[in-house]
Design an enzyme around this catalytic site. Sequence first.
Site, short mmCIF file in Angstrom:
data_model
loop_
_atom_site.label_atom_id
_atom_site.label_comp_id
_atom_site.label_asym_id
_atom_site.label_seq_id
_atom_site.Cartn_x
_atom_site.Cartn_y
_atom_site.Cartn_z
N LYS A 112 27.21 -64.75 32.02
CA LYS A 112 28.64 -64.79 32.70
C LYS A 112 29.39 -63.40 32.47
CE LYS A 112 29.01 -68.84 34.43
NZ LYS A 112 27.88 -69.40 34.85
N LYS A 195 16.94 -69.23 39.61
CA LYS A 195 16.89 -70.74 40.05
C LYS A 195 17.77 -71.25 41.23
CE LYS A 195 20.83 -71.47 36.62
NZ LYS A 195 21.55 -72.21 35.95
N LYS A 198 24.92 -73.38 41.99
CA LYS A 198 25.89 -73.15 42.93
C LYS A 198 26.32 -71.66 42.71
CE LYS A 198 29.60 -75.24 45.16
NZ LYS A 198 30.73 -74.84 44.86
P1 TYM Z 1 25.10 -77.79 35.27
O1 TYM Z 1 26.33 -78.65 36.05
O2 TYM Z 1 25.09 -76.15 35.54
O3 TYM Z 1 23.80 -78.45 35.62
C1 TYM Z 1 23.74 -80.00 35.58
C2 TYM Z 1 22.17 -80.04 35.27
O4 TYM Z 1 21.33 -79.81 36.28
C3 TYM Z 1 20.46 -79.13 35.74
N1 TYM Z 1 20.09 -77.94 36.55
C4 TYM Z 1 18.74 -77.62 37.16
N2 TYM Z 1 17.65 -77.99 36.72
C5 TYM Z 1 16.52 -77.34 36.96
N3 TYM Z 1 16.70 -76.46 38.23
C6 TYM Z 1 17.86 -75.92 38.37
N4 TYM Z 1 17.94 -75.07 39.58
C7 TYM Z 1 19.13 -76.64 37.92
N5 TYM Z 1 20.37 -76.46 38.39
C8 TYM Z 1 20.86 -77.28 37.47
C9 TYM Z 1 20.95 -78.64 34.53
O5 TYM Z 1 19.97 -78.03 33.49
C10 TYM Z 1 21.67 -79.53 34.22
O6 TYM Z 1 20.91 -80.37 33.15
N6 TYM Z 1 26.33 -77.56 30.60
C11 TYM Z 1 25.87 -78.51 31.39
C12 TYM Z 1 26.67 -79.64 31.81
C13 TYM Z 1 26.89 -80.20 30.39
C14 TYM Z 1 26.07 -81.17 29.80
C15 TYM Z 1 26.66 -81.78 28.65
C16 TYM Z 1 24.74 -81.59 29.67
C17 TYM Z 1 28.13 -80.51 29.92
N7 TYM Z 1 27.99 -81.06 28.60
C18 TYM Z 1 26.01 -82.56 27.59
C19 TYM Z 1 24.18 -82.41 29.04
C20 TYM Z 1 24.81 -82.65 27.69
C21 TYM Z 1 25.77 -77.63 32.91
O7 TYM Z 1 26.49 -76.69 33.26
O8 TYM Z 1 25.00 -78.31 33.64
#
Ligand code: TYM
Length: 332
Positions: A112, A195, A198
């Site tokens: 970031k 990957k 968004k």
């Molecule tokens: P976020 O919102 O970026 O993504 C949500 C979940 O989707 C998975 N993901 C992917 N997996 C495989 N390939 C991809 N291209 C891909 N893009 C997204 C992410 O690995 C995630 O599991 N920090 C987290 C949200 C969060 C969270 C938590 C998750 C906040 N608190 C506590 C688990 C436990 C996040 O930004 O996910």
Amino acid sequence: MKETVVSGIRSTGKLHLGNYYGAVKNFIKMQDEYNCYFFIADWHSLTTHPTPENLHGNIKNVVVDYLACGLDPEKSTIYVQSDVPEIIELYLYLNMNAYLGELERATSFKDKVRSSPDNVNAGLLTYPVLMAADILIHKATKVPVGKDQEQHLEMARTFGNRFNRLYNQEYFPEPYAFSYTDKLVKVPGLDGKGKMGKSEGDANCIYLSDTPEAIRKKVSRAVTDGGPTEENQQKPEAIQNLFDLMKIVSTEDTLTHFDDLYNKMAIRYGDFKKQLAEDMVIATEPMRQRINDIANDNAYLQKVVRLGAEKARESAQRTIKEVRELIGFKSF
Ligand code: TYM
């Protein structure tokens, strides 16, 4: 007693195939076996300053997508993070033992800093601490996430263990990233590098709510190259990414068919992409249908998030009460 599971998705918009295959598909299976808490991480989404209108709409989209994928509010607790203020209290306690050096070394933070150097805020720096609070508040041991979250899970274990050591109690169990497949999943995007995500732009993502036309258009514009120049050559990243996507949504026969054509230098990317797009349309079809119905049922949505908040708070309040006692807060 059933093991506890926690996971969340940031409310930055609609769910894409990366979210689905990396995380939500596991949620659906886990709700039958474990004590599950699945939430919408709306506090996490504030790092990029959404407008009030966008924030609410995005939270709603994720609730709708969750339900359309098959999350069942009778089986698991589905809630909005900001409905559970106890999480912030735990976040504050964990912040007292999270150190600048380790937070600055987190890969997601460094990414970031590189991509948005004008918005390196403290929320971004302590993002993994808030994530640890999300998990530890329910004393979870299993966290279904994609590959990109692995380091955050390691940090959650560090913060939990540090708390345990400080107060001399085996209080928080260690949470681990979980997937039913043998490895954590990484779903590639359509832009030829890295990957699906968004922040990489809408053209890079296939959303569960995309129309078949939108899917066909995006896939037809996916980055490719001039074609293989040698038999059985190693595929460059952009091409490998499309094959990886095909592995996720298509049958094994389809994948083998196009793999053979590539190896014989007889592949036509137009046909390959057409097949990939059609298989993505089929994979997302059941969700697309339900998304429209659920999005129009506000009374149901309200019921789901209210029930979820109630159940999540009950568990969170239990933890906070014990944490306060461990830290030494006493009533007069
Ligand atoms: P976020 O919102 O970026 O993504 C949500 C979940 O989707 C998975 N993901 C992917 N997996 C495989 N390939 C991809 N291209 C891909 N893009 C997204 C992410 O690995 C995630 O599991 N920090 C987290 C949200 C969060 C969270 C938590 C998750 C906040 N608190 C506590 C688990 C436990 C996040 O930004 O996910």
